[in-house]
Design a protein around this motif. Structure first.
Motif, PDB file in Angstrom:
ATOM      1  N   ILE A  14      -9.972  26.329  19.141  1.00  0.00           N
ATOM      2  CA  ILE A  14      -9.644  27.756  19.851  1.00  0.00           C
ATOM      3  C   ILE A  14      -9.896  28.778  18.735  1.00  0.00           C
ATOM      4  N   LEU A  15      -9.437  28.477  17.389  1.00  0.00           N
ATOM      5  CA  LEU A  15      -9.291  29.662  16.288  1.00  0.00           C
ATOM      6  C   LEU A  15     -10.708  29.794  15.961  1.00  0.00           C
ATOM      7  N   LEU A  45      -8.765  47.714  19.876  1.00  0.00           N
ATOM      8  CA  LEU A  45      -7.578  47.025  20.013  1.00  0.00           C
ATOM      9  C   LEU A  45      -7.731  45.559  19.663  1.00  0.00           C
ATOM     10  N   THR A  46      -8.693  44.912  20.060  1.00  0.00           N
ATOM     11  CA  THR A  46      -8.947  43.437  19.596  1.00  0.00           C
ATOM     12  C   THR A  46      -8.936  43.531  18.204  1.00  0.00           C
ATOM     13  N   LEU A  69      -6.640  41.907  13.148  1.00  0.00           N
ATOM     14  CA  LEU A  69      -6.144  42.320  11.801  1.00  0.00           C
ATOM     15  C   LEU A  69      -4.596  42.093  11.645  1.00  0.00           C
ATOM     16  N   VAL A  70      -4.052  42.436  12.456  1.00  0.00           N
ATOM     17  CA  VAL A  70      -2.457  42.074  12.266  1.00  0.00           C
ATOM     18  C   VAL A  70      -2.164  40.587  12.191  1.00  0.00           C
ATOM     19  N   PHE A  71      -2.899  39.762  13.006  1.00  0.00           N
ATOM     20  CA  PHE A  71      -2.773  38.390  13.123  1.00  0.00           C
ATOM     21  C   PHE A  71      -3.104  37.578  11.567  1.00  0.00           C
ATOM     22  N   VAL A  72      -4.176  38.265  10.939  1.00  0.00           N
ATOM     23  CA  VAL A  72      -4.737  37.783   9.790  1.00  0.00           C
ATOM     24  C   VAL A  72      -3.599  38.125   8.697  1.00  0.00           C
ATOM     25  N   LYS A  73      -2.949  39.402   8.862  1.00  0.00           N
ATOM     26  CA  LYS A  73      -1.973  39.869   7.626  1.00  0.00           C
ATOM     27  C   LYS A  73      -0.609  38.986   7.903  1.00  0.00           C
ATOM     28  N   LEU A  74      -0.230  38.716   8.946  1.00  0.00           N
ATOM     29  CA  LEU A  74       1.041  37.980   9.482  1.00  0.00           C
ATOM     30  C   LEU A  74       0.877  36.483   8.904  1.00  0.00           C
ATOM     31  N   SER A  75      -0.194  35.850   9.109  1.00  0.00           N
ATOM     32  CA  SER A  75      -0.678  34.601   8.770  1.00  0.00           C
ATOM     33  C   SER A  75      -0.601  34.293   7.543  1.00  0.00           C
ATOM     34  N   GLY A  97      -4.418  26.948   7.862  1.00  0.00           N
ATOM     35  CA  GLY A  97      -5.572  27.902   7.346  1.00  0.00           C
ATOM     36  C   GLY A  97      -6.441  28.626   8.091  1.00  0.00           C
ATOM     37  N   LEU A  98      -6.470  27.775   9.254  1.00  0.00           N
ATOM     38  CA  LEU A  98      -7.560  28.117  10.118  1.00  0.00           C
ATOM     39  C   LEU A  98      -7.190  29.339  10.865  1.00  0.00           C
ATOM     40  N   ILE A  99      -5.757  29.753  11.096  1.00  0.00           N
ATOM     41  CA  ILE A  99      -5.278  30.926  11.879  1.00  0.00           C
ATOM     42  C   ILE A  99      -5.891  32.027  11.233  1.00  0.00           C
ATOM     43  N   PRO A 100      -5.844  32.481   9.811  1.00  0.00           N
ATOM     44  CA  PRO A 100      -6.454  33.697   9.373  1.00  0.00           C
ATOM     45  C   PRO A 100      -7.706  33.648   9.529  1.00  0.00           C
ATOM     46  N   LEU A 101      -8.343  32.576   9.265  1.00  0.00           N
ATOM     47  CA  LEU A 101      -9.917  32.484   9.041  1.00  0.00           C
ATOM     48  C   LEU A 101     -10.393  32.737  10.766  1.00  0.00           C
ATOM     49  N   GLY A 102      -9.516  32.155  11.683  1.00  0.00           N
ATOM     50  CA  GLY A 102      -9.997  32.386  12.964  1.00  0.00           C
ATOM     51  C   GLY A 102      -9.837  33.861  13.438  1.00  0.00           C
ATOM     52  N   TYR A 103      -8.945  34.312  13.081  1.00  0.00           N
ATOM     53  CA  TYR A 103      -8.572  35.891  13.498  1.00  0.00           C
ATOM     54  C   TYR A 103      -9.431  36.701  12.608  1.00  0.00           C
ATOM     55  N   ALA A 104      -9.708  36.414  11.378  1.00  0.00           N
ATOM     56  CA  ALA A 104     -10.887  37.219  10.611  1.00  0.00           C
ATOM     57  C   ALA A 104     -12.072  37.150  11.084  1.00  0.00           C
ATOM     58  N   LEU A 105     -12.502  35.887  11.603  1.00  0.00           N
ATOM     59  CA  LEU A 105     -13.833  36.043  12.353  1.00  0.00           C
ATOM     60  C   LEU A 105     -13.775  36.605  13.738  1.00  0.00           C
ATOM     61  N   LEU A 106     -12.618  36.778  14.507  1.00  0.00           N
ATOM     62  CA  LEU A 106     -12.667  37.526  15.625  1.00  0.00           C
ATOM     63  C   LEU A 106     -12.576  38.982  15.257  1.00  0.00           C
ATOM     64  N   ALA A 107     -11.853  39.199  13.995  1.00  0.00           N
ATOM     65  CA  ALA A 107     -11.998  40.747  13.576  1.00  0.00           C
ATOM     66  C   ALA A 107     -13.403  41.285  13.170  1.00  0.00           C
ATOM     67  N   LEU A 108     -13.928  40.286  12.624  1.00  0.00           N
ATOM     68  CA  LEU A 108     -15.558  40.467  12.338  1.00  0.00           C
ATOM     69  C   LEU A 108     -16.428  40.479  13.416  1.00  0.00           C
ATOM     70  N   GLN A 109     -16.167  39.842  14.678  1.00  0.00           N
ATOM     71  CA  GLN A 109     -16.983  39.745  15.829  1.00  0.00           C
ATOM     72  C   GLN A 109     -16.587  41.052  16.373  1.00  0.00           C
ATOM     73  N   SER A 110     -15.494  41.633  16.366  1.00  0.00           N
ATOM     74  CA  SER A 110     -15.103  42.946  17.055  1.00  0.00           C
ATOM     75  C   SER A 110     -15.945  43.806  16.338  1.00  0.00           C
ATOM     76  N   VAL A 111     -16.101  44.054  15.042  1.00  0.00           N
ATOM     77  CA  VAL A 111     -16.900  44.849  14.347  1.00  0.00           C
ATOM     78  C   VAL A 111     -18.299  44.817  14.858  1.00  0.00           C
ATOM     79  N   GLY A 112     -18.850  43.525  15.105  1.00  0.00           N
ATOM     80  CA  GLY A 112     -20.043  43.347  15.230  1.00  0.00           C
ATOM     81  C   GLY A 112     -20.204  44.087  16.771  1.00  0.00           C
ATOM     82  N   ALA A 113     -19.288  43.758  17.665  1.00  0.00           N
ATOM     83  CA  ALA A 113     -19.512  44.158  19.146  1.00  0.00           C
ATOM     84  C   ALA A 113     -19.368  45.689  19.113  1.00  0.00           C
TER      85      ALA A 113
END
Length: 170
Positions: free
Chosen positions: A59-60, A97-98, A103-109, A137-153
């Motif tokens: 999932i992450l 928004l995504t 980024l909030v999830f990365v910071k909180l995790s 540790g996959l939590i911040p990694l997964g959300y960082a990848l989601l943030a990166l993909q958001s930038v790419g999108a």
């Protein structure tokens, strides 16, 4: 901008291929666990926990790839009737928004993972998986990848918008 967009998409594609193998491993593990449990009454806490850890990884690590491929859920009931300009605005707002949520999830995790790592968190069950902090540790990694993909999108959206404006389509 196009180079950054392609680099991000390439990385997310590679992560997506990795999640394919995680999914196959999970299917094999679940199948084996079920067969052993119901045919020989054999079970393992370690194997059951590994199922959950693989699901978390799937999932992450897979959510950024799903976003890239457009496999995320979107209600097209209203969107389909919007003008190109309104669709662009909706797309920008949803991507931003995504990005913010990711980024909030990365910071909180980060503190959560750091605490788990500092105490060497492991399974509380006898025979469970040691080093539970790894899956956390996959939590911040997964959300960082989601943030990166958001930038790419967002880069992709702006790139194609610029081309459409240049061609006089919008």
């Amino acid at each position: 901008m196009a180079v950054a967009m392609r680099a991000i998409e390439g990385l997310i594609d590679r992560i997506g291929r990795l999640t394919l193998w995680v999914a196959l491993a999970m299917i094999g593990l679940v199948t084996t666990n079920v067969l052993l449990r119901y045919s020989m009454s054999l079970g393992s806490v370690w194997a059951q926990e590994l199922e959950w850890h693989l699901l978390a990884a799937l999932i992450l690590l897979g959510m950024s790839h799903a976003l890239q491929r457009g496999d995320n859920v979107r209600v097209d009931l209203f969107y389909a009737g919007y003008s190109p300009r309104t669709k662009f605005a909706v797309d920008v707002v949803s991507i931003v928004l995504t990005l913010i949520v990711a980024l909030v999830f990365v910071k909180l995790s980060l503190a959560y993972v750091a605490q788990a790592w500092s105490i060497g968190e492991k399974s509380p069950d006898p025979g469970g998986i040691p080093m539970r902090w790894v899956v956390k540790g996959l939590i911040p990694l997964g959300y960082a990848l989601l943030a990166l993909q958001s930038v790419g999108a967002l880069l992709r959206l702006l790139h194609f918008r610029r081309q459409a404006v240049g061609d006089g389509d919008v």
